[in-house]
Write an enzyme that holds these catalytic residues in place. Structure first.
Site, mmCIF file in Angstrom:
data_model
loop_
_atom_site.group_PDB
_atom_site.id
_atom_site.type_symbol
_atom_site.label_atom_id
_atom_site.label_comp_id
_atom_site.label_asym_id
_atom_site.label_seq_id
_atom_site.Cartn_x
_atom_site.Cartn_y
_atom_site.Cartn_z
ATOM 1 N N CYS A 149 0.799 -1.236 0.000
ATOM 2 C CA CYS A 149 0.000 0.000 0.000
ATOM 3 C C CYS A 149 0.827 1.280 0.000
ATOM 4 C CB CYS A 149 -0.938 -0.005 1.208
ATOM 5 S SG CYS A 149 -2.127 -1.346 1.153
ATOM 6 N N ILE A 150 1.585 1.506 1.080
ATOM 7 C CA ILE A 150 2.207 2.825 1.265
ATOM 8 C C ILE A 150 3.170 3.193 0.112
ATOM 9 C CG2 ILE A 150 3.409 4.335 2.920
ATOM 10 C CD1 ILE A 150 0.781 3.255 4.006
#
Ligand SMILES: NC(=O)c1ccc[n+]([C@@H]2O[C@H](COP(=O)([O-])OP(=O)(O)OC[C@H]3O[C@@H](n4cnc5c(N)ncnc54)[C@H](O)[C@@H]3O)[C@@H](O)[C@H]2O)c1
Length: 445
Positions: free
Chosen positions: A273-274
């Protein structure tokens, strides 16, 4: 009205929920719907995963095998590769991957494939919710026209919403039920129906005015983290040059009870994600002629951290008149974060690859990751797969340098400091006492 029909089916627990994509997000979600009384069907392209679910075998850390077995054995959840079963679902939730292309542009091909399967079976009365992280506009601009192409009308025939997933793998405190869920529909009816669906499994549903707002909220959350981690990483490198302990600085600043939120430096961003999500936002911004400078800057700082870790190793070895070339480096922890079995985008891959490219003989230990394979992108160092070694006394003594890349809680850091010559700690895994009394030389970010 479709909305009332669906809400009534949900209320009486007669609505069948289909979850498309049974990965880190989809499997916990499907189990949760089933546990809370909504019959669930999981749709997978990977037959091995569907079979595992049907045998009650969990392959996702946050889904206990017992919970899965209970819902499977009672017939409340089953998985299939046969997408024709979508027609029997009243609500369909899409949880497929949203990676980046090599050019760092959004790759929504999995969403398109899943939506294509749904479109072929879409019938009057269905609610479709997209959960995959994506750029603002995907639900309205891509999914809606696909479904309307079928001749069905939004609100009159079907409902469509976006609701981002916020699962934090390995976090025992926050699981599906106690993480508030943001829901934004393409219409008010869509929002209301999706909110009713999620109210079955989460304590708090936060409805917003559109799918776009919900899509953007998810990207803000993860971009906020990427940017703040970038700030912490820059601070770490600055402190390194100033000879100040970064962790002590952050700890001191964090005593301020308002206006400060601690973020910590590390060996680089990892996970699905990040490192990826901010690119979805900056890509969409560029389509509108807007350059998102914070995102670019954070990426630049964060993506240099693996290189910084390798320079720390080289500096530590150099002080002992050793070269990286020919030194034995033991990497401790390769998962992208503590206590989970996931190496996606892990900075350990890049660190190992760079060390091998410089001629180091690299071994790794990770209690969660038995084998490490290097993707095409990581070939500078040769790319041969590695297997985790046991953290034996011999292994620790043989290493010229130990690099703690992931601070798994099961590792005996006291013994590591006792037996190693040089330790590079990228996570502040070693407490003050260990650092003071260690025989090893310790370098930190
Ligand atoms: N993992 C997380 O912590 C997390 C957190 C929040 C949001 N997300 C987002 O959720 C989405 C899913 O992520 P994930 O981590 O669960 O991914 P994942 O790779 O673990 O799971 C996705 C699953 O979808 C399956 N799949 C792919 N195409 C399919 C198709 N056409 N039909 C059916 N199944 C298909 C894959 O086989 C896989 O099992 C992504 O958009 C991600 O960004 C993930």
């Amino acid at each position: 009205m479709i909305k009332d029909e669906i809400i009534s089916l949900i209320g009486s627990r007669r609505a069948r929920v289909g979850v498309v994509g049974l990965g880190y997000v989809g499997l916990p979600l499907a189990v949760e719907f089933a546990r809370r009384g909504l019959p669930a069907t999981g749709f997978e392209v990977d037959a091995a995963k569907a079979d595992a679910v049907n045998r009650g075998q969990s392959y996702v850390g946050d889904v206990p095998a017992a919970a899965l077995q209970e819902v499977v054995s009672e017939g409340r959840l089953h998985a299939t590769t046969d997408f024709d079963e979508l027609a029997s679902c009243d609500a369909v939730v899409i949880c497929v991957p949203t990676p980046l292309r090599k050019t760092k542009e959004p790759d929504i091909s999995y969403i398109l494939a899943a939506a294509g399967e749904i479109q072929r079976r879409l019938r009057r009365g269905q609610l479709v919710v997209l959960e995959s992280t994506t750029y603002p506009g995907t639900t309205d601009e891509i999914l809606l026209p696909m479904f309307e192409d079928k001749g069905l009308k939004l609100d009159a025939d079907f409902l469509l919403a976006f609701s981002p997933e916020r699962v934090d793998p390995g976090n025992p405190r926050f699981q599906t039920h106690n993480i508030p869920k943001v829901v934004g529909g393409c219409t008010d009816d869509s929002t209301a129906a999706a909110a009713a669906l999620y109210a079955v499994i989460v304590a708090e549903v936060h409805a917003v005015s559109s799918a776009r707002v919900a899509e953007a909220a998810k990207l803000l959350e993860n971009t906020f983290r990427a940017v703040n981690i970038g700030m912490a990483n820059e601070m770490a490198r600055l402190c390194y040059h100033l000879g100040i302990d970064t962790w002590e600085v952050i700890g001191a600043a964090a005593t301020k009870p308002f206006g400060f939120m601690p973020f910590y430096p590390g060996p680089g961003l990892g996970g699905h994600c990040i490192p990826l999500d901010p690119h979805y936002l900056s890509w969409k911004a560029r389509q509108h002629g807007f350059e998102s400078r914070f995102i670019g800057l954070a990426e630049e700082v964060n993506s240099r951290m693996p290189e910084h870790v390798v320079r720390l190793v080289a500096g530590g070895l150099n002080a002992e008149r050793k070269a990286v070339n020919g030194s034995r480096v033991l990497v401790v922890g390769v998962a992208y974060k503590r206590d989970i079995a996931d190496v996606r985008e892990s900075p350990a891959l890049s660190i190992i690859d760079r060390l091998r490219a410089e001629g180091a003989e690299v071994a790794y230990h990770d209690p969660y990751i038995a084998e490490l394979r290097f993707e095409e992108a990581h070939t500078e160092g040769g790319g041969e797969p590695l297997s985790s070694v046991a953290l034996t006394d011999e292994e620790l003594r043989a290493a010229d340098c130990c690099v703690i890349v992931t601070d798994h809680s099961g590792v005996d850091y006291g013994r590591l400091c006792e037996l190693s010559k040089l330790v590079v700690d990228t996570r502040n895994a070693l407490g003050r006492d260990l650092r003071r009394h260690s025989r090893a030389r310790i370098l930190r970010l």
